[in-house]
Design a protein around this motif. Structure first.
Motif, PDB file in Angstrom:
ATOM      1  N   GLN A  40       0.705  -1.351   0.085  1.00 15.53           N
ATOM      2  CA  GLN A  40      -0.016  -0.106   0.045  1.00 15.53           C
ATOM      3  C   GLN A  40       0.864   1.271  -0.053  1.00 15.53           C
ATOM      4  OE1 GLN A  40      -2.363  -0.392   3.539  1.00 15.53           O
ATOM      5  NE2 GLN A  40      -3.981  -1.870   2.417  1.00 15.53           N
ATOM      6  N   GLN A  51      -4.995  -5.516  -0.503  1.00 12.95           N
ATOM      7  CA  GLN A  51      -5.871  -5.949   0.578  1.00 12.95           C
ATOM      8  C   GLN A  51      -5.198  -7.503   1.309  1.00 12.95           C
ATOM      9  OE1 GLN A  51      -9.870  -6.921  -1.606  1.00 12.95           O
ATOM     10  NE2 GLN A  51     -10.606  -5.986   0.306  1.00 12.95           N
ATOM     11  N   PHE A  54      -7.772 -13.565   2.034  1.00 13.20           N
ATOM     12  CA  PHE A  54      -9.035 -13.847   2.678  1.00 13.20           C
ATOM     13  C   PHE A  54      -8.523 -14.729   4.168  1.00 13.20           C
ATOM     14  CE2 PHE A  54     -12.117 -17.215   3.810  1.00 13.20           C
ATOM     15  CZ  PHE A  54     -13.193 -16.645   3.863  1.00 13.20           C
ATOM     16  N   GLN A  57      -8.478 -11.799   6.295  1.00 18.95           N
ATOM     17  CA  GLN A  57      -9.637 -11.243   6.581  1.00 18.95           C
ATOM     18  C   GLN A  57     -10.797 -12.086   7.242  1.00 18.95           C
ATOM     19  OE1 GLN A  57     -11.323  -8.995   3.191  1.00 18.95           O
ATOM     20  NE2 GLN A  57      -9.285  -9.217   2.140  1.00 18.95           N
ATOM     21  N   LEU A 137      -3.654  -4.191  -5.946  1.00 19.69           N
ATOM     22  CA  LEU A 137      -4.751  -4.492  -6.592  1.00 19.69           C
ATOM     23  C   LEU A 137      -4.841  -3.497  -7.649  1.00 19.69           C
ATOM     24  CD1 LEU A 137      -7.644  -5.398  -4.217  1.00 19.69           C
ATOM     25  CD2 LEU A 137      -6.181  -6.848  -5.318  1.00 19.69           C
ATOM     26  N   ASN A 201     -12.839  -2.128  -9.001  1.00 20.10           N
ATOM     27  CA  ASN A 201     -14.235  -1.807  -8.073  1.00 20.10           C
ATOM     28  C   ASN A 201     -13.545  -1.234  -6.878  1.00 20.10           C
ATOM     29  OD1 ASN A 201     -15.947  -2.356  -6.422  1.00 20.10           O
ATOM     30  ND2 ASN A 201     -16.283  -4.536  -6.961  1.00 20.10           N
ATOM     31  N   ASN A 203     -15.421  -0.711  -4.076  1.00 20.26           N
ATOM     32  CA  ASN A 203     -16.212  -1.278  -3.167  1.00 20.26           C
ATOM     33  C   ASN A 203     -15.428  -1.727  -1.783  1.00 20.26           C
ATOM     34  OD1 ASN A 203     -18.301  -0.430  -4.541  1.00 20.26           O
ATOM     35  ND2 ASN A 203     -19.365  -2.712  -4.909  1.00 20.26           N
ATOM     36  N   SER A 204     -14.216  -2.243  -2.187  1.00 21.08           N
ATOM     37  CA  SER A 204     -13.011  -2.486  -0.964  1.00 21.08           C
ATOM     38  C   SER A 204     -12.639  -1.453  -0.350  1.00 21.08           C
ATOM     39  CB  SER A 204     -12.168  -3.677  -1.644  1.00 21.08           C
ATOM     40  OG  SER A 204     -12.539  -4.834  -2.294  1.00 21.08           O
ATOM     41  N   LEU A 205     -12.590  -0.458  -1.027  1.00 25.21           N
ATOM     42  CA  LEU A 205     -11.965   0.643  -0.560  1.00 25.21           C
ATOM     43  C   LEU A 205     -13.116   1.466   0.540  1.00 25.21           C
ATOM     44  CD1 LEU A 205      -9.649   2.771  -0.465  1.00 25.21           C
ATOM     45  CD2 LEU A 205     -10.784   4.141  -2.450  1.00 25.21           C
ATOM     46  N   THR A 207     -17.322   1.025   1.593  1.00 29.35           N
ATOM     47  CA  THR A 207     -18.457   0.049   1.334  1.00 29.35           C
ATOM     48  C   THR A 207     -19.350   0.798   0.464  1.00 29.35           C
ATOM     49  OG1 THR A 207     -19.161   1.002   3.433  1.00 29.35           O
ATOM     50  CG2 THR A 207     -18.064  -1.018   3.354  1.00 29.35           C
TER      51      THR A 207
END
Length: 301
Positions: A40, A51, A54, A57, A137, A201, A203-205, A207
């Protein structure tokens, strides 16, 4: 806007000073996983997003999800107990005992257990849950004006992360609406290349939201970040890097902006600034602005 908070900035500043002091004295002991590459980068040149895998997470969701579910269900459970006991023909204690040793454990036990296990593993056994990401990403580069999408299709077989690069001005922003678990429409921001199959996308940054304002605000943020004729967005995240960006440094000099504007801000003033920013988000006029690209391209759904 809210991350990091000024109090958090001051904490890490003090921690860094203490770390350098210990290094100078030869007493510094590196923390576990210190120096691990997280891929990052949020500075004056790059907004690079990555990210955790999984596996990592999963434990975070277990702790956070279990905790929130337990906190939400517990008051309703107590209210339900009082309501049932008030109309039951049995005594209050008999009714409560039946629920306490039967229904309550089945309802509240699993989320409480997830909360406790997640908390213990995350805070006391980091080697079990933490794994660094394989790579980033996507990246928006203010210096070069390029957007990079990192493609992992060949990673499992060949260990290769492909980089797909295109200029920022070739991308369009789309708000994509999808239902949540209750069927309510939730709006998220996508960045889609005009001529190639490249889509990012966000949406991971942040919601997805039930309004259009937050996705529009995020799009404004990225446009401002990538516009080198303008200073960096004035948020706590970029305060340590403002002097490194020539346009921003000149702007701050002309405006006589204090170098420690955010980090020295008290909590009450910061709360007022956040409230002011939220008001600006609610007032965004994105869909009333002229679509300049419509003069140059034809959109085909």
């Amino acid at each position: 806007m809210q991350d990091p908070k000024p109090s958090s900035m001051r904490f890490w500043e003090a921690a860094e000073k203490e770390k350098n002091k210990k290094k100078a004295n030869g007493t510094y002991i590196p923390a576990i996983f210190e120096g691990v590459e997280l891929h990052q980068k949020y500075d004056q040149e790059r907004y690079r997003f990555a990210q955790l895998p999984f596996r990592s997470q999963f434990w975070l969701f277990m702790q956070g999800g279990g905790g929130w579910i337990f906190i939400i269900l517990a008051p309703f459970t107590i209210i339900a107990n009082l309501a049932i006991a008030s109309v039951s023909i049995e005594s209050w204690w008999d009714t409560t005992s039946e629920l306490l040793f039967g229904f309550y454990p089945a309802l509240l036990g699993p989320p409480l257990l997830c909360w406790l296990i997640g908390y213990i593993v995350i805070n006391h056994f980091p080697r079990i849950w933490f794994r660094p990401p394989k790579g980033p990403l996507w990246e928006l580069n203010r210096r070069t004006g390029l957007v990079t999408f990192f493609d992992y299709k060949r990673f499992k077989k060949e260990g290769v992360i492909d980089e797909v690069v295109a200029p920022f001005y070739e991308f369009d922003a789309y708000i994509v609406t999808s239902p949540d678990r209750q069927g309510s429409p939730m709006n998220g921001l996508f960045l889609i290349h005009r001529y190639r199959d490249i889509r990012i996308n966000f949406n991971s940054l942040i919601t997805p939201d039930n309004t259009l304002q937050k996705p529009c605000a995020l799009w404004d943020f990225f446009q401002n970040f990538m516009d080198i004729s303008r200073p960096l967005p004035d948020i706590p995240l970029y305060e340590p890097y403002r002097y490194l960006d020539p346009v921003t440094a000149e702007y701050d000099r002309q405006q006589q902006r204090p170098a420690r504007y955010w980090i020295d801000m008290d909590d009450e003033t910061f709360k007022a600034k956040v409230k002011e920013m939220l008001g600006k988000i609610d007032a965004i006029d994105t869909f009333n602005r002229p679509n300049l690209m419509a003069n140059h391209v034809q959109y085909i759904d």
